[in-house]
Design a protein around this motif. Structure first.
Motif, PDB file in Angstrom:
ATOM      1  N   ARG A  19     -41.828   6.107 -40.982  1.00  0.00           N
ATOM      2  CA  ARG A  19     -41.905   5.661 -39.588  1.00  0.00           C
ATOM      3  C   ARG A  19     -41.058   6.601 -38.753  1.00  0.00           C
ATOM      4  NH1 ARG A  19     -43.650   0.897 -37.366  1.00  0.00           N
ATOM      5  NH2 ARG A  19     -42.889   0.395 -35.263  1.00  0.00           N
ATOM      6  N   LEU A  20     -41.708   7.303 -37.847  1.00  0.00           N
ATOM      7  CA  LEU A  20     -41.017   8.203 -36.939  1.00  0.00           C
ATOM      8  C   LEU A  20     -40.724   7.477 -35.632  1.00  0.00           C
ATOM      9  CD1 LEU A  20     -43.148  11.450 -37.381  1.00  0.00           C
ATOM     10  CD2 LEU A  20     -41.245  10.603 -38.778  1.00  0.00           C
ATOM     11  N   SER A  21     -39.645   7.879 -34.999  1.00  0.00           N
ATOM     12  CA  SER A  21     -39.297   7.287 -33.723  1.00  0.00           C
ATOM     13  C   SER A  21     -38.964   8.381 -32.723  1.00  0.00           C
ATOM     14  CB  SER A  21     -38.108   6.340 -33.879  1.00  0.00           C
ATOM     15  OG  SER A  21     -37.867   5.633 -32.681  1.00  0.00           O
ATOM     16  N   CYS A  22     -39.350   8.168 -31.489  1.00  0.00           N
ATOM     17  CA  CYS A  22     -39.048   9.087 -30.394  1.00  0.00           C
ATOM     18  C   CYS A  22     -38.239   8.308 -29.363  1.00  0.00           C
ATOM     19  CB  CYS A  22     -40.338   9.611 -29.783  1.00  0.00           C
ATOM     20  SG  CYS A  22     -40.114  10.614 -28.299  1.00  0.00           S
ATOM     21  N   ALA A  23     -36.998   8.693 -29.213  1.00  0.00           N
ATOM     22  CA  ALA A  23     -36.131   8.047 -28.237  1.00  0.00           C
ATOM     23  C   ALA A  23     -36.241   8.775 -26.906  1.00  0.00           C
ATOM     24  CB  ALA A  23     -34.689   8.059 -28.734  1.00  0.00           C
ATOM     25  N   ILE A  24     -36.477   8.015 -25.851  1.00  0.00           N
ATOM     26  CA  ILE A  24     -36.702   8.575 -24.521  1.00  0.00           C
ATOM     27  C   ILE A  24     -35.504   8.247 -23.650  1.00  0.00           C
ATOM     28  CG2 ILE A  24     -38.248   8.632 -22.544  1.00  0.00           C
ATOM     29  CD1 ILE A  24     -40.320   7.188 -24.483  1.00  0.00           C
ATOM     30  N   SER A  25     -34.835   9.288 -23.164  1.00  0.00           N
ATOM     31  CA  SER A  25     -33.752   9.032 -22.218  1.00  0.00           C
ATOM     32  C   SER A  25     -34.367   8.860 -20.841  1.00  0.00           C
ATOM     33  CB  SER A  25     -32.759  10.189 -22.212  1.00  0.00           C
ATOM     34  OG  SER A  25     -33.358  11.353 -21.699  1.00  0.00           O
ATOM     35  N   GLY A  26     -33.762   8.082 -20.029  1.00  0.00           N
ATOM     36  CA  GLY A  26     -34.364   7.798 -18.741  1.00  0.00           C
ATOM     37  C   GLY A  26     -35.410   6.705 -18.867  1.00  0.00           C
ATOM     38  N   ARG A  27     -36.051   6.388 -17.759  1.00  0.00           N
ATOM     39  CA  ARG A  27     -37.038   5.302 -17.760  1.00  0.00           C
ATOM     40  C   ARG A  27     -38.436   5.874 -17.565  1.00  0.00           C
ATOM     41  NH1 ARG A  27     -37.046   0.101 -13.643  1.00  0.00           N
ATOM     42  NH2 ARG A  27     -38.888  -0.924 -14.504  1.00  0.00           N
ATOM     43  N   PRO A  28     -39.301   5.727 -18.562  1.00  0.00           N
ATOM     44  CA  PRO A  28     -40.658   6.258 -18.411  1.00  0.00           C
ATOM     45  C   PRO A  28     -41.416   5.519 -17.314  1.00  0.00           C
ATOM     46  CG  PRO A  28     -40.166   5.768 -20.708  1.00  0.00           C
ATOM     47  CD  PRO A  28     -39.086   5.140 -19.891  1.00  0.00           C
ATOM     48  N   TYR A  29     -42.328   6.225 -16.674  1.00  0.00           N
ATOM     49  CA  TYR A  29     -43.209   5.599 -15.705  1.00  0.00           C
ATOM     50  C   TYR A  29     -44.378   4.943 -16.432  1.00  0.00           C
ATOM     51  CZ  TYR A  29     -40.807   8.438 -12.172  1.00  0.00           C
ATOM     52  OH  TYR A  29     -39.882   9.015 -11.354  1.00  0.00           O
ATOM     53  N   SER A  30     -44.962   3.956 -15.808  1.00  0.00           N
ATOM     54  CA  SER A  30     -46.110   3.282 -16.413  1.00  0.00           C
ATOM     55  C   SER A  30     -47.258   4.249 -16.670  1.00  0.00           C
ATOM     56  CB  SER A  30     -46.599   2.156 -15.504  1.00  0.00           C
ATOM     57  OG  SER A  30     -45.617   1.157 -15.383  1.00  0.00           O
ATOM     58  N   SER A  31     -47.371   5.247 -15.835  1.00  0.00           N
ATOM     59  CA  SER A  31     -48.474   6.202 -15.956  1.00  0.00           C
ATOM     60  C   SER A  31     -48.247   7.253 -17.043  1.00  0.00           C
ATOM     61  CB  SER A  31     -48.686   6.923 -14.624  1.00  0.00           C
ATOM     62  OG  SER A  31     -47.503   7.611 -14.254  1.00  0.00           O
ATOM     63  N   HIS A  32     -47.039   7.341 -17.544  1.00  0.00           N
ATOM     64  CA  HIS A  32     -46.774   8.335 -18.585  1.00  0.00           C
ATOM     65  C   HIS A  32     -47.529   7.982 -19.861  1.00  0.00           C
ATOM     66  CE1 HIS A  32     -42.729   9.743 -16.690  1.00  0.00           C
ATOM     67  NE2 HIS A  32     -43.765  10.436 -16.235  1.00  0.00           N
ATOM     68  N   VAL A  33     -48.003   9.015 -20.513  1.00  0.00           N
ATOM     69  CA  VAL A  33     -48.629   8.857 -21.818  1.00  0.00           C
ATOM     70  C   VAL A  33     -47.742   9.566 -22.839  1.00  0.00           C
ATOM     71  CG1 VAL A  33     -50.653   9.315 -23.247  1.00  0.00           C
ATOM     72  CG2 VAL A  33     -50.933   8.752 -20.826  1.00  0.00           C
ATOM     73  N   MET A  34     -47.252   8.824 -23.778  1.00  0.00           N
ATOM     74  CA  MET A  34     -46.392   9.400 -24.808  1.00  0.00           C
ATOM     75  C   MET A  34     -47.249   9.788 -26.010  1.00  0.00           C
ATOM     76  SD  MET A  34     -43.663   9.338 -23.164  1.00  0.00           S
ATOM     77  CE  MET A  34     -42.728  10.138 -24.472  1.00  0.00           C
ATOM     78  N   ASN A  35     -47.024  10.985 -26.471  1.00  0.00           N
ATOM     79  CA  ASN A  35     -47.871  11.563 -27.509  1.00  0.00           C
ATOM     80  C   ASN A  35     -47.065  11.981 -28.735  1.00  0.00           C
ATOM     81  OD1 ASN A  35     -50.637  12.434 -25.887  1.00  0.00           O
ATOM     82  ND2 ASN A  35     -48.815  12.544 -24.593  1.00  0.00           N
ATOM     83  N   TRP A  36     -47.755  11.980 -29.842  1.00  0.00           N
ATOM     84  CA  TRP A  36     -47.256  12.620 -31.053  1.00  0.00           C
ATOM     85  C   TRP A  36     -48.214  13.758 -31.408  1.00  0.00           C
ATOM     86  CZ3 TRP A  36     -42.696  12.030 -33.443  1.00  0.00           C
ATOM     87  CH2 TRP A  36     -41.956  10.863 -33.206  1.00  0.00           C
ATOM     88  N   PHE A  37     -47.614  14.915 -31.675  1.00  0.00           N
ATOM     89  CA  PHE A  37     -48.344  16.067 -32.178  1.00  0.00           C
ATOM     90  C   PHE A  37     -47.694  16.486 -33.489  1.00  0.00           C
ATOM     91  CE2 PHE A  37     -51.094  17.386 -28.694  1.00  0.00           C
ATOM     92  CZ  PHE A  37     -50.530  16.735 -27.610  1.00  0.00           C
ATOM     93  N   ARG A  38     -48.407  17.294 -34.254  1.00  0.00           N
ATOM     94  CA  ARG A  38     -47.800  17.855 -35.447  1.00  0.00           C
ATOM     95  C   ARG A  38     -48.258  19.298 -35.617  1.00  0.00           C
ATOM     96  NH1 ARG A  38     -50.947  14.555 -40.332  1.00  0.00           N
ATOM     97  NH2 ARG A  38     -52.966  15.615 -40.130  1.00  0.00           N
ATOM     98  N   GLN A  39     -47.426  20.055 -36.286  1.00  0.00           N
ATOM     99  CA  GLN A  39     -47.765  21.450 -36.547  1.00  0.00           C
ATOM    100  C   GLN A  39     -47.246  21.842 -37.920  1.00  0.00           C
ATOM    101  OE1 GLN A  39     -46.594  24.295 -33.542  1.00  0.00           O
ATOM    102  NE2 GLN A  39     -48.204  25.697 -34.203  1.00  0.00           N
ATOM    103  N   ALA A  40     -48.172  22.265 -38.765  1.00  0.00           N
ATOM    104  CA  ALA A  40     -47.827  22.750 -40.094  1.00  0.00           C
ATOM    105  C   ALA A  40     -47.711  24.272 -40.040  1.00  0.00           C
ATOM    106  CB  ALA A  40     -48.884  22.317 -41.099  1.00  0.00           C
ATOM    107  N   PRO A  41     -46.980  24.870 -40.957  1.00  0.00           N
ATOM    108  CA  PRO A  41     -46.821  26.332 -40.973  1.00  0.00           C
ATOM    109  C   PRO A  41     -48.172  27.038 -41.017  1.00  0.00           C
ATOM    110  CG  PRO A  41     -45.264  25.328 -42.472  1.00  0.00           C
ATOM    111  CD  PRO A  41     -46.174  24.231 -42.000  1.00  0.00           C
ATOM    112  N   GLY A  42     -48.360  27.994 -40.143  1.00  0.00           N
ATOM    113  CA  GLY A  42     -49.593  28.777 -40.125  1.00  0.00           C
ATOM    114  C   GLY A  42     -50.783  28.068 -39.519  1.00  0.00           C
ATOM    115  N   LYS A  43     -50.563  26.870 -38.989  1.00  0.00           N
ATOM    116  CA  LYS A  43     -51.663  26.106 -38.406  1.00  0.00           C
ATOM    117  C   LYS A  43     -51.392  25.837 -36.931  1.00  0.00           C
ATOM    118  CE  LYS A  43     -53.285  23.811 -42.593  1.00  0.00           C
ATOM    119  NZ  LYS A  43     -53.674  22.506 -43.188  1.00  0.00           N
ATOM    120  N   GLU A  44     -52.451  25.542 -36.205  1.00  0.00           N
ATOM    121  CA  GLU A  44     -52.294  25.201 -34.797  1.00  0.00           C
ATOM    122  C   GLU A  44     -51.735  23.787 -34.655  1.00  0.00           C
ATOM    123  OE1 GLU A  44     -55.831  27.940 -32.849  1.00  0.00           O
ATOM    124  OE2 GLU A  44     -55.848  25.776 -32.611  1.00  0.00           O
ATOM    125  N   ARG A  45     -51.134  23.567 -33.503  1.00  0.00           N
ATOM    126  CA  ARG A  45     -50.636  22.229 -33.203  1.00  0.00           C
ATOM    127  C   ARG A  45     -51.806  21.253 -33.135  1.00  0.00           C
ATOM    128  NH1 ARG A  45     -47.480  22.468 -27.991  1.00  0.00           N
ATOM    129  NH2 ARG A  45     -49.552  22.300 -27.035  1.00  0.00           N
TER     130      ARG A  45
END
Length: 118
Positions: A19-45
């Motif tokens: 389980r990964l977690s992303c801590a956000i400082s500040g207060r996100p706006y309702s319109s913000h979209v929070m994303n997870w991306f990943r990138q392996a060595p030699g591969k595109e994001r």
């Protein structure tokens, strides 16, 4: 300035969960979209999952549906990525990013390494 800090990465055996977690400082706006991306060595994001902060609507990459789940905790200002039934192919650096428009991301975290041993 708002920052994103990922945590929860590590080494796990194939078939396990993380389980990964992303801590956000500040207060996100309702319109913000929070994303997870990943990138392996030699591969595109690669896009993993996204959640709209306000409504909580989610999108998961088709190839990961059924194994990965994204959620957010408004009280803690965190966005979590639950990853189950992991394969070695899931090994990558996982980044959290804040979306402010279509294809527009104005904040990125430093990433957390996930390594799945087969």
């Amino acid at each position: 300035q708002d920052e994103l800090v990922e945590s929860g990465g590590g080494l796990v055996q194939a078939g396990g969960s993380l389980r990964l977690s992303c801590a956000i400082s500040g207060r996100p706006y309702s319109s913000h979209v929070m994303n997870w991306f990943r990138q392996a060595p030699g591969k595109e994001r690669e896009f993993v999952a996204a959640i709209r902060w306000g409504y909580g609507t989610t999108v998961v990459a088709n190839s990961l549906k059924g194994r990965f789940t994204i959620s957010r905790d408004k009280a803690k200002n965190t966005v979590d990525l639950q990853m189950n039934s992991l394969f070695s192919e899931d090994s990558a650096v996982y980044h959290c990013a804040r979306g402010v428009g279509v294809g527009e991301y104005d904040r990125w975290g430093q990433g957390t390494q996930v390594t799945v041993s087969s």
